[in-house]
Design a protein around this motif. Structure first.
Motif, PDB file in Angstrom:
ATOM      1  N   SER A  55       1.106  -1.288   0.146  1.00 47.60           N
ATOM      2  CA  SER A  55      -0.033  -0.179   0.004  1.00 47.60           C
ATOM      3  C   SER A  55       0.516   1.341   0.368  1.00 47.60           C
ATOM      4  N   LEU A  56       2.110   0.970   0.424  1.00 45.39           N
ATOM      5  CA  LEU A  56       3.226   2.711   0.033  1.00 45.39           C
ATOM      6  C   LEU A  56       4.359   2.571  -1.587  1.00 45.39           C
ATOM      7  N   LYS A  57       3.589   1.713  -1.872  1.00 40.79           N
ATOM      8  CA  LYS A  57       4.644   1.549  -3.272  1.00 40.79           C
ATOM      9  C   LYS A  57       4.646   2.938  -4.104  1.00 40.79           C
ATOM     10  N   GLU A  58       3.323   3.390  -4.253  1.00 38.25           N
ATOM     11  CA  GLU A  58       3.292   5.309  -4.590  1.00 38.25           C
ATOM     12  C   GLU A  58       4.127   5.849  -3.735  1.00 38.25           C
ATOM     13  N   PHE A  59       3.892   5.757  -2.496  1.00 36.88           N
ATOM     14  CA  PHE A  59       4.598   7.091  -1.432  1.00 36.88           C
ATOM     15  C   PHE A  59       5.753   6.943  -1.717  1.00 36.88           C
ATOM     16  N   SER A  60       6.111   5.305  -1.454  1.00 40.48           N
ATOM     17  CA  SER A  60       8.383   5.354  -1.783  1.00 40.48           C
ATOM     18  C   SER A  60       8.834   5.533  -3.363  1.00 40.48           C
ATOM     19  N   GLU A  61       7.298   5.355  -4.515  1.00 44.45           N
ATOM     20  CA  GLU A  61       8.463   6.366  -5.232  1.00 44.45           C
ATOM     21  C   GLU A  61       7.903   7.952  -5.319  1.00 44.45           C
ATOM     22  N   THR A  62       7.440   8.483  -4.720  1.00 45.92           N
ATOM     23  CA  THR A  62       6.988   9.857  -4.842  1.00 45.92           C
ATOM     24  C   THR A  62       8.483  10.752  -3.628  1.00 45.92           C
ATOM     25  N   ILE A  63       8.861   9.586  -2.918  1.00 49.57           N
ATOM     26  CA  ILE A  63      10.125  10.357  -1.921  1.00 49.57           C
ATOM     27  C   ILE A  63      11.619   9.777  -2.685  1.00 49.57           C
ATOM     28  N   ARG A  64      11.264   8.605  -3.354  1.00 49.01           N
ATOM     29  CA  ARG A  64      12.622   7.979  -4.190  1.00 49.01           C
ATOM     30  C   ARG A  64      13.412   8.926  -4.807  1.00 49.01           C
ATOM     31  N   PRO A  65      13.241  10.220  -5.800  1.00 47.27           N
ATOM     32  CA  PRO A  65      14.443  10.366  -6.679  1.00 47.27           C
ATOM     33  C   PRO A  65      14.443  12.104  -4.858  1.00 47.27           C
ATOM     34  N   TYR A  66      13.718  12.285  -3.799  1.00 47.57           N
ATOM     35  CA  TYR A  66      14.267  12.766  -2.881  1.00 47.57           C
ATOM     36  C   TYR A  66      15.757  12.861  -2.278  1.00 47.57           C
ATOM     37  N   ILE A  67      16.137  11.200  -2.057  1.00 48.30           N
ATOM     38  CA  ILE A  67      16.668  10.402  -1.425  1.00 48.30           C
ATOM     39  C   ILE A  67      17.997  10.311  -1.278  1.00 48.30           C
ATOM     40  N   PRO A  68      19.065  10.963  -0.199  1.00 46.30           N
ATOM     41  CA  PRO A  68      20.381  11.114  -1.074  1.00 46.30           C
ATOM     42  C   PRO A  68      20.843   9.755  -1.026  1.00 46.30           C
ATOM     43  N   ASN A  69      22.231   9.705  -2.073  1.00 46.13           N
ATOM     44  CA  ASN A  69      22.614   8.489  -1.544  1.00 46.13           C
ATOM     45  C   ASN A  69      24.138   7.967  -0.857  1.00 46.13           C
ATOM     46  N   ILE A  70      22.759   7.289   0.214  1.00 46.78           N
ATOM     47  CA  ILE A  70      23.486   7.126   1.246  1.00 46.78           C
ATOM     48  C   ILE A  70      23.463   5.569   1.629  1.00 46.78           C
ATOM     49  N   ARG A  71      24.996   4.590   1.611  1.00 48.37           N
ATOM     50  CA  ARG A  71      24.200   3.420   2.035  1.00 48.37           C
ATOM     51  C   ARG A  71      23.809   2.859   3.534  1.00 48.37           C
ATOM     52  N   GLY A  72      23.011   2.717   3.694  1.00 46.42           N
ATOM     53  CA  GLY A  72      22.171   2.932   5.150  1.00 46.42           C
ATOM     54  C   GLY A  72      20.863   2.440   5.297  1.00 46.42           C
ATOM     55  N   ARG A  73      20.245   1.975   6.416  1.00 51.57           N
ATOM     56  CA  ARG A  73      18.726   1.602   6.501  1.00 51.57           C
ATOM     57  C   ARG A  73      18.012   3.085   7.368  1.00 51.57           C
ATOM     58  N   LEU A  74      16.509   4.189   6.722  1.00 51.03           N
ATOM     59  CA  LEU A  74      16.603   4.328   7.580  1.00 51.03           C
ATOM     60  C   LEU A  74      15.362   3.660   8.064  1.00 51.03           C
ATOM     61  N   ILE A  75      15.017   4.256   9.616  1.00 46.78           N
ATOM     62  CA  ILE A  75      13.953   3.527  10.321  1.00 46.78           C
ATOM     63  C   ILE A  75      13.510   4.840  10.560  1.00 46.78           C
ATOM     64  N   PHE A  76      11.561   4.365  10.528  1.00 47.42           N
ATOM     65  CA  PHE A  76      10.517   5.584  11.045  1.00 47.42           C
ATOM     66  C   PHE A  76       9.570   5.034  11.433  1.00 47.42           C
ATOM     67  N   GLU A  77       8.501   5.778  12.074  1.00 48.40           N
ATOM     68  CA  GLU A  77       6.970   5.109  12.359  1.00 48.40           C
ATOM     69  C   GLU A  77       5.905   5.978  11.676  1.00 48.40           C
ATOM     70  N   ILE A  78       5.637   4.993  10.750  1.00 47.78           N
ATOM     71  CA  ILE A  78       4.661   5.140   9.354  1.00 47.78           C
ATOM     72  C   ILE A  78       3.889   5.616   9.945  1.00 47.78           C
ATOM     73  N   MET A  79       2.622   6.820  10.014  1.00 49.18           N
ATOM     74  CA  MET A  79       1.856   7.317   9.878  1.00 49.18           C
ATOM     75  C   MET A  79       0.907   7.921   8.402  1.00 49.18           C
ATOM     76  N   ILE A  80      -0.847   8.261   9.115  1.00 52.61           N
ATOM     77  CA  ILE A  80      -1.302   9.087   8.300  1.00 52.61           C
ATOM     78  C   ILE A  80      -1.778  10.120   8.664  1.00 52.61           C
ATOM     79  N   GLU A  81      -1.931  11.473   8.191  1.00 54.05           N
ATOM     80  CA  GLU A  81      -2.040  12.534   8.602  1.00 54.05           C
ATOM     81  C   GLU A  81      -4.094  12.800   8.846  1.00 54.05           C
ATOM     82  N   GLY A  82      -4.466  13.314   9.884  1.00 53.86           N
ATOM     83  CA  GLY A  82      -5.525  13.050  10.620  1.00 53.86           C
ATOM     84  C   GLY A  82      -6.468  12.312  11.027  1.00 53.86           C
ATOM     85  N   LEU A  83      -5.540  10.502  11.794  1.00 55.50           N
ATOM     86  CA  LEU A  83      -5.761  10.159  12.472  1.00 55.50           C
ATOM     87  C   LEU A  83      -6.421  10.380  13.131  1.00 55.50           C
TER      88      LEU A  83
END
Length: 289
Positions: A55-83
């Motif tokens: 369900s996050l395929k489009e979201f990942s495609e949206t942010i992918r072009p802006y991600i810097p070329n760094i080797r590693g894993r970004l860790i986060f909490e996934i949230m929905i606006e307005g919940l």
């Protein structure tokens, strides 16, 4: 690399010699979202169970072009606006979709683990890199989880937790500033303070409702089990879930569920007023408490 697990602060403080004593911790709000990660050399967002979240395929495609070329894993909490607060059940349903994309998604970045020789660096260093990555992405959907304070005093930890609770939040996370990331570990380097007892357990059986009661002809309670083998009987499911799971028990037996309770009895380990909160589709049996 499996996620690091958070230890309840009181478990460390109950020890004869608490390992957290005198150590400096970053204090962060504990968000009630889905644990997620993205390897910056890849293109997919994964759950804590190591599964791609369709369900996050489009979201990942949206942010992918802006991600810097760094080797590693970004860790986060996934949230929905307005919940609203205590909306994990709704979030669970949205993110667990297989054929429909989630809308209004944002992520709260709280850690970064580099690959290669620098993988054992401190949280202080990792958070700095995470902040730099979020700044370079520069999108409103990618946010840095703020550090509320840095301290070594248990009283200060509890004051911060009480502040979060007063705003309707879930609690706080404590990250030892000088500790490396420790996959699958549950120790003093990553701790949490929560107002309620929250546990992840596996469903091992279901029971019909009481004769003559509202759920006499459908699912009444779930039988859930902790890692130590202790079993509990819980209720609190929706009527729809009860009917669905009673019709096909395989849909719930063997699944990891989140349980909330007021407290645990120190004598026999039983839970006071345990209630079902949600199926944790993002977790597997190895993650139960």
């Amino acid at each position: 690399m499996r996620p690091q697990k958070a230890l309840h602060l009181h478990h460390d403080l109950d020890k004869k010699t608490p390992k957290s004593a005198g150590l400096e911790y970053a204090i962060m709000e504990k968000h009630d979202g889905w644990y997620g990660y993205m390897d910056l050399t890849g293109s997919e967002i994964y759950s804590g169970a190591g599964r791609v979240i369709p369900s996050l395929k489009e979201f990942s495609e949206t942010i992918r072009p802006y991600i810097p070329n760094i080797r590693g894993r970004l860790i986060f909490e996934i949230m929905i606006e307005g919940l609203e607060i205590d909306s994990f059940y709704t979030l669970n349903g949205i993110l667990n979709r297989k054929y429909e994309q989630a809308d209004d998604v944002y992520i709260m970045v709280h850690d970064f683990v580099p690959f290669g020789e620098n993988k054992d660096v401190s949280f202080k260093y990792r958070y700095g890199v995470a902040a730099e990555i979020v700044s370079k992405i520069n999108l409103p959907q990618v946010r840095l989880a703020p550090i509320l304070g840095i301290h070594y005093d248990t009283a200060e930890f509890k004051r911060k937790a009480e502040f979060i609770w007063s705003r309707g939040g879930e609690g706080i996370i404590l990250k030892h500033m000088d500790a490396p990331y420790m996959p699958e570990k549950r120790n003093h380097t990553l701790m949490k303070i929560k107002e309620e007892l929250t546990l992840d357990m596996v469903v091992v059986d279901v029971q019909r409702g009481e004769a003559g009661g509202k759920y006499a002809d459908t699912l009444g309670t779930l039988i859930v089990q902790e890692k130590n083998g202790l079993k509990h009987t819980v209720s609190g499911m929706t009527d729809e879930d009860r009917h669905t799971w009673w019709s096909d028990k395989s849909l719930i037996i063997g699944k990891v569920v989140e349980i909330k309770a007021m407290k645990r009895d120190k004598t026999d380990g039983s839970l006071r007023e345990p209630r079902f909160k949600a199926v944790r589709w993002d977790k597997c049996k190895d993650d139960i408490d």
